[in-house]
Design a protein around this motif. Sequence first.
Motif, short mmCIF file in Angstrom:
data_model
loop_
_atom_site.label_atom_id
_atom_site.label_comp_id
_atom_site.label_asym_id
_atom_site.label_seq_id
_atom_site.Cartn_x
_atom_site.Cartn_y
_atom_site.Cartn_z
N GLN A 1 0.82 -1.20 0.00
CA GLN A 1 0.00 0.00 0.00
C GLN A 1 0.87 1.26 0.00
O GLN A 1 0.54 2.25 -0.67
CB GLN A 1 -0.95 -0.01 1.19
CG GLN A 1 -2.08 -0.99 1.05
CD GLN A 1 -2.97 -1.03 2.28
OE1 GLN A 1 -2.73 -0.34 3.26
NE2 GLN A 1 -4.02 -1.85 2.21
N LYS A 2 1.98 1.24 0.71
CA LYS A 2 2.88 2.38 0.72
C LYS A 2 3.51 2.59 -0.65
O LYS A 2 3.64 3.72 -1.12
CB LYS A 2 3.97 2.19 1.78
CG LYS A 2 3.46 2.35 3.18
CD LYS A 2 4.57 2.14 4.19
CE LYS A 2 4.03 2.21 5.61
NZ LYS A 2 5.06 1.98 6.60
N ILE A 3 3.87 1.49 -1.30
CA ILE A 3 4.45 1.60 -2.65
C ILE A 3 3.42 2.16 -3.63
O ILE A 3 3.72 3.06 -4.41
CB ILE A 3 4.98 0.24 -3.12
CG1 ILE A 3 6.22 -0.15 -2.30
CG2 ILE A 3 5.32 0.27 -4.61
CD1 ILE A 3 6.73 -1.53 -2.60
N ILE A 4 2.20 1.65 -3.57
CA ILE A 4 1.14 2.13 -4.46
C ILE A 4 0.87 3.60 -4.21
O ILE A 4 0.73 4.39 -5.16
CB ILE A 4 -0.14 1.28 -4.28
CG1 ILE A 4 0.10 -0.13 -4.83
CG2 ILE A 4 -1.33 1.92 -4.97
CD1 ILE A 4 -0.99 -1.12 -4.49
N ALA A 5 0.81 4.02 -2.95
CA ALA A 5 0.56 5.42 -2.63
C ALA A 5 1.69 6.31 -3.17
O ALA A 5 1.44 7.40 -3.71
CB ALA A 5 0.41 5.60 -1.13
N GLU A 6 2.92 5.86 -3.06
CA GLU A 6 4.06 6.64 -3.55
C GLU A 6 4.03 6.75 -5.07
O GLU A 6 4.28 7.82 -5.63
CB GLU A 6 5.38 6.02 -3.09
CG GLU A 6 6.60 6.77 -3.55
CD GLU A 6 6.69 8.19 -3.00
OE1 GLU A 6 7.42 8.99 -3.63
OE2 GLU A 6 6.06 8.50 -1.97
N VAL A 7 3.71 5.65 -5.74
CA VAL A 7 3.62 5.69 -7.20
C VAL A 7 2.50 6.63 -7.64
O VAL A 7 2.67 7.43 -8.57
CB VAL A 7 3.41 4.27 -7.77
CG1 VAL A 7 3.02 4.31 -9.24
CG2 VAL A 7 4.65 3.44 -7.57
N GLN A 8 1.35 6.58 -6.97
CA GLN A 8 0.25 7.47 -7.31
C GLN A 8 0.62 8.93 -7.05
O GLN A 8 0.28 9.81 -7.83
CB GLN A 8 -1.00 7.09 -6.52
CG GLN A 8 -1.63 5.80 -7.00
CD GLN A 8 -2.79 5.37 -6.12
OE1 GLN A 8 -2.93 5.80 -4.98
NE2 GLN A 8 -3.63 4.49 -6.66
N ARG A 9 1.34 9.17 -5.96
CA ARG A 9 1.75 10.54 -5.64
C ARG A 9 2.70 11.07 -6.71
O ARG A 9 2.55 12.18 -7.19
CB ARG A 9 2.43 10.60 -4.27
CG ARG A 9 2.80 12.01 -3.82
CD ARG A 9 3.59 12.00 -2.52
NE ARG A 9 4.93 11.44 -2.69
CZ ARG A 9 5.97 12.13 -3.18
NH1 ARG A 9 5.81 13.37 -3.57
NH2 ARG A 9 7.15 11.56 -3.28
N GLN A 10 3.65 10.25 -7.12
CA GLN A 10 4.61 10.68 -8.13
C GLN A 10 3.93 10.88 -9.48
O GLN A 10 4.26 11.81 -10.21
CB GLN A 10 5.76 9.68 -8.24
CG GLN A 10 6.69 9.73 -7.05
CD GLN A 10 7.83 8.73 -7.16
OE1 GLN A 10 7.96 8.04 -8.16
NE2 GLN A 10 8.65 8.66 -6.13
N THR A 11 3.00 10.00 -9.81
CA THR A 11 2.27 10.14 -11.06
C THR A 11 1.44 11.41 -11.05
O THR A 11 1.40 12.14 -12.03
CB THR A 11 1.37 8.92 -11.29
OG1 THR A 11 2.17 7.74 -11.26
CG2 THR A 11 0.65 9.00 -12.62
#
Length: 101
Positions: free
Chosen positions: A25-35
């Motif tokens: 979930q942390k990885i997904i949140a970080e990817v979404q934030r960067q996108t």
Amino acid sequence: MESLLAARQELGPGMEPALVDSFAQKIIAEVQRQTWMEHQKPVPRPESNGGRLAIGIVSLVMAIPLTAIALGNGSVFMAIVCWIGIVMVNFAFAFRQRGNP
């Protein structure tokens, strides 16, 4: 990642699914934030002066031999057609550049 491994060692293998889920979930949140941030950045506009200069040079380089070939064959009409084509290419380039924000 190191904290995940340390937590796994402390909590034991029974908590591994919860730890992996939390990490994912942390990885997904970080990817979404960067996108999201990537989409918020203004797209850099290419410098149009270089393109204008290039199209001008190419137009002249093409116009001279095309005109010479057309007039050498005795066809003023074809020379005019060549120049109309070159002018149209330049207008198309100018309006395409102007139309981009």
